[in-house]
Design a protein around this motif. Structure first.
Motif, PDB file in Angstrom:
ATOM      1  N   GLY A 158       1.162  -1.099  -0.176  1.00 11.50           N
ATOM      2  CA  GLY A 158       0.028  -0.433  -0.012  1.00 11.50           C
ATOM      3  C   GLY A 158       0.231   1.525   0.000  1.00 11.50           C
ATOM      4  O   GLY A 158       0.347   2.683  -0.203  1.00 11.50           O
ATOM      5  N   ASN A 159       2.286   1.106   0.249  1.00 13.28           N
ATOM      6  CA  ASN A 159       3.013   2.278   0.305  1.00 13.28           C
ATOM      7  C   ASN A 159       3.462   2.653  -1.132  1.00 13.28           C
ATOM      8  O   ASN A 159       3.810   4.017  -1.135  1.00 13.28           O
ATOM      9  N   GLN A 160       3.321   2.047  -1.730  1.00 14.32           N
ATOM     10  CA  GLN A 160       3.575   2.510  -3.151  1.00 14.32           C
ATOM     11  C   GLN A 160       2.893   3.029  -4.088  1.00 14.32           C
ATOM     12  O   GLN A 160       3.042   3.838  -4.918  1.00 14.32           O
ATOM     13  N   ILE A 161       1.526   3.703  -3.323  1.00 15.03           N
ATOM     14  CA  ILE A 161       0.625   4.636  -3.934  1.00 15.03           C
ATOM     15  C   ILE A 161       0.836   5.549  -3.882  1.00 15.03           C
ATOM     16  O   ILE A 161       1.910   5.989  -2.956  1.00 15.03           O
ATOM     17  N   PRO A 162       0.430   7.087  -4.133  1.00 12.41           N
ATOM     18  CA  PRO A 162       0.326   8.233  -4.308  1.00 12.41           C
ATOM     19  C   PRO A 162      -0.490   8.641  -2.486  1.00 12.41           C
ATOM     20  O   PRO A 162      -1.130   8.695  -2.798  1.00 12.41           O
ATOM     21  N   ARG A 163       0.848   9.562  -2.225  1.00  7.46           N
ATOM     22  CA  ARG A 163       0.610  10.023  -0.852  1.00  7.46           C
ATOM     23  C   ARG A 163       0.851  11.456  -0.505  1.00  7.46           C
ATOM     24  O   ARG A 163       2.576  11.540  -0.779  1.00  7.46           O
ATOM     25  N   SER A 164       0.229  11.904   0.338  1.00 11.97           N
ATOM     26  CA  SER A 164       0.620  13.633   0.321  1.00 11.97           C
ATOM     27  C   SER A 164       2.307  13.681   1.246  1.00 11.97           C
ATOM     28  O   SER A 164       3.114  14.633   0.855  1.00 11.97           O
ATOM     29  N   GLY A 165       2.046  11.904   2.037  1.00 16.18           N
ATOM     30  CA  GLY A 165       3.686  12.172   2.683  1.00 16.18           C
ATOM     31  C   GLY A 165       4.196  12.620   1.881  1.00 16.18           C
ATOM     32  O   GLY A 165       5.695  12.423   2.962  1.00 16.18           O
ATOM     33  N   ASN A 166       4.360  11.872   1.145  1.00 19.13           N
ATOM     34  CA  ASN A 166       5.969  11.586  -0.082  1.00 19.13           C
ATOM     35  C   ASN A 166       6.403  12.678  -0.246  1.00 19.13           C
ATOM     36  O   ASN A 166       7.893  12.735  -0.443  1.00 19.13           O
ATOM     37  N   ILE A 167       5.416  13.323  -0.946  1.00 21.23           N
ATOM     38  CA  ILE A 167       5.685  15.340  -1.420  1.00 21.23           C
ATOM     39  C   ILE A 167       6.493  15.547   0.064  1.00 21.23           C
ATOM     40  O   ILE A 167       8.005  16.422   0.256  1.00 21.23           O
ATOM     41  N   SER A 168       6.142  15.955   1.530  1.00 27.69           N
ATOM     42  CA  SER A 168       6.359  16.258   2.685  1.00 27.69           C
ATOM     43  C   SER A 168       8.411  15.740   2.722  1.00 27.69           C
ATOM     44  O   SER A 168       8.813  16.399   3.498  1.00 27.69           O
ATOM     45  N   LEU A 169       7.873  14.489   2.403  1.00 24.46           N
ATOM     46  CA  LEU A 169       9.347  14.126   2.209  1.00 24.46           C
ATOM     47  C   LEU A 169      10.174  13.790   1.330  1.00 24.46           C
ATOM     48  O   LEU A 169      11.970  14.846   1.853  1.00 24.46           O
ATOM     49  N   MET A 170      10.085  15.069   0.056  1.00 21.58           N
ATOM     50  CA  MET A 170      11.430  15.525  -0.760  1.00 21.58           C
ATOM     51  C   MET A 170      11.133  16.264  -0.097  1.00 21.58           C
ATOM     52  O   MET A 170      12.598  17.887  -0.237  1.00 21.58           O
ATOM     53  N   GLU A 171      10.514  17.611   0.120  1.00 19.30           N
ATOM     54  CA  GLU A 171       9.874  18.938   0.390  1.00 19.30           C
ATOM     55  C   GLU A 171      11.170  19.042   1.839  1.00 19.30           C
ATOM     56  O   GLU A 171      12.043  19.787   1.823  1.00 19.30           O
ATOM     57  N   ARG A 172      11.374  17.920   2.901  1.00 15.23           N
ATOM     58  CA  ARG A 172      12.677  18.016   4.150  1.00 15.23           C
ATOM     59  C   ARG A 172      13.529  17.220   3.167  1.00 15.23           C
ATOM     60  O   ARG A 172      14.267  18.119   3.917  1.00 15.23           O
ATOM     61  N   SER A 173      13.793  16.427   2.200  1.00 21.46           N
ATOM     62  CA  SER A 173      15.543  16.561   2.013  1.00 21.46           C
ATOM     63  C   SER A 173      15.200  17.737   0.893  1.00 21.46           C
ATOM     64  O   SER A 173      17.230  18.386   1.548  1.00 21.46           O
ATOM     65  N   LEU A 174      14.988  18.639   0.737  1.00 23.40           N
ATOM     66  CA  LEU A 174      14.668  19.734  -0.187  1.00 23.40           C
ATOM     67  C   LEU A 174      15.855  20.607   0.439  1.00 23.40           C
ATOM     68  O   LEU A 174      16.949  21.213   0.316  1.00 23.40           O
ATOM     69  N   LYS A 175      14.700  20.898   1.607  1.00 25.41           N
ATOM     70  CA  LYS A 175      15.633  22.235   2.394  1.00 25.41           C
ATOM     71  C   LYS A 175      16.650  21.344   2.902  1.00 25.41           C
ATOM     72  O   LYS A 175      17.701  22.344   3.675  1.00 25.41           O
ATOM     73  N   GLU A 176      16.849  20.176   3.281  1.00 27.09           N
ATOM     74  CA  GLU A 176      18.706  20.123   4.425  1.00 27.09           C
ATOM     75  C   GLU A 176      19.767  20.184   2.892  1.00 27.09           C
ATOM     76  O   GLU A 176      20.354  20.416   3.171  1.00 27.09           O
ATOM     77  N   ILE A 177      19.040  19.630   2.170  1.00 32.60           N
ATOM     78  CA  ILE A 177      20.181  19.822   0.811  1.00 32.60           C
ATOM     79  C   ILE A 177      20.197  21.157  -0.151  1.00 32.60           C
ATOM     80  O   ILE A 177      21.468  22.072   0.354  1.00 32.60           O
ATOM     81  N   ILE A 178      19.624  22.530   0.183  1.00 29.61           N
ATOM     82  CA  ILE A 178      19.368  23.214  -0.449  1.00 29.61           C
ATOM     83  C   ILE A 178      20.262  24.321   0.775  1.00 29.61           C
ATOM     84  O   ILE A 178      21.184  24.966   0.457  1.00 29.61           O
ATOM     85  N   GLY A 179      19.377  24.060   2.628  1.00 25.09           N
ATOM     86  CA  GLY A 179      19.869  24.716   3.972  1.00 25.09           C
ATOM     87  C   GLY A 179      21.830  24.147   3.488  1.00 25.09           C
ATOM     88  O   GLY A 179      22.541  25.556   3.690  1.00 25.09           O
ATOM     89  N   LEU A 180      22.245  23.428   2.911  1.00 29.20           N
ATOM     90  CA  LEU A 180      23.858  23.049   3.595  1.00 29.20           C
ATOM     91  C   LEU A 180      24.437  23.949   2.370  1.00 29.20           C
ATOM     92  O   LEU A 180      25.992  24.459   2.400  1.00 29.20           O
ATOM     93  N   TRP A 181      23.772  23.426   0.753  1.00 32.43           N
ATOM     94  CA  TRP A 181      24.945  24.110  -0.177  1.00 32.43           C
ATOM     95  C   TRP A 181      24.977  25.817   0.094  1.00 32.43           C
ATOM     96  O   TRP A 181      25.803  26.020   0.314  1.00 32.43           O
TER      97      TRP A 181
END
Length: 260
Positions: free
Chosen positions: A222-245
């Motif tokens: 069931g985790n392979q279907i689209p979920r809003s939590g995956n967008i949130s996870l990507m946003e948090r990852s991007l925040k760390e990448i951009i913040g470190l850069w």
């Protein structure tokens, strides 16, 4: 003002505003009956981006690449300091301190107290403030300290950094107490650890990473279907990448550590 502008700029670089912008642009052009081809490109791009980021493949890969930098610290070395970075709280005096703390803050504090109990001679530093803090302001550091004391940490062994509003400021505040060469255990979320270590390394501090609260777990049905939590996870990852850069661009973050 610079703090608010930084937060706003970071928010606008996240996937959801981009997706919404593309979809809104496409709809506006479509309804105005102008640039039909451009409207289709915008609508198609926004829809595909939404699909790509709402399924787990890309967000999980991005988060895993960051979270796997440092292993869990089960047995701490003989350190003089345990530093717990705050992750926000609700400044609502009608709530108890433990209820005011965010889930991330509670996870970090629980790990910090667990490690502190193995180092009873150490000092626990908790961080987290707000802009224009005053003596009467209720901060994340205050709530962390209160909860830590209720969990058995002696109040005299707790220091509060009430002014920092971001990780860079937390590193500056901790460096006022911890001297170069003094071993300190740094507790924060696994996804945040890479950036935090880089910022603290730049201060010349002897940091032992103690990551907690990994966000990526084994997949289940069931985790392979689209979920809003995956967008949130990507946003948090991007925040760390951009913040470190951004921190490295300004010379506030150290070079990457060699990790296994």
């Amino acid at each position: 003002m610079s703090f608010q502008l930084t937060k706003l700029a970071g928010a606008l670089l996240m996937p959801l505003p981009l997706i919404l912008g593309l979809l809104i642009l496409g709809l506006v052009l479509l309804y105005l009956n102008r640039a039909r081809r451009l409207s289709l490109v915008a609508l198609t791009s926004g829809t595909l981006l939404l699909l790509l980021l709402s399924v787990p493949l890309l967000p999980r890969q991005a988060a895993t690449a960051i979270e796997n930098d440092y292993p869990r610290l089960w047995m701490p070395p003989d350190a003089s300091w345990v530093v717990v970075l705050g992750a926000g709280s609700r400044p609502d005096p009608s709530l108890s301190p433990v209820s005011r703390l965010s889930t991330n803050s509670l996870h970090r504090l629980a790990e910090g107290v667990r490690l502190y109990r193995q180092l009873p001679a150490a000092t626990l530093i908790v961080t987290g403030g707000v802009p224009d803090v005053t003596e009467h302001t209720l901060t994340t550091a205050d709530d962390l300290a209160t909860v830590a004391a209720s969990w058995g940490v002696p109040p005299e062994a707790i220091l509060r950094a009430r002014e920092p509003v971001n990780t860079e400021a937390e590193a500056d505040a901790v460096a006022r107490w911890v001297k170069p060469g003094e071993l300190m255990i740094l507790v924060t979320s696994a996804l945040h650890m890479r950036r935090a270590v880089a910022l603290f390394d730049e201060k010349g501090l002897a940091v032992v990473p103690a990551p907690t609260q990994g966000l990526v777990s084994d997949g289940v049905v069931g985790n392979q279907i689209p979920r809003s939590g995956n967008i949130s996870l990507m946003e948090r990852s991007l925040k760390e990448i951009i913040g470190l850069w951004w921190a490295r661009l300004r010379g506030e973050a150290g070079a990457p550590r060699e990790t296994e």
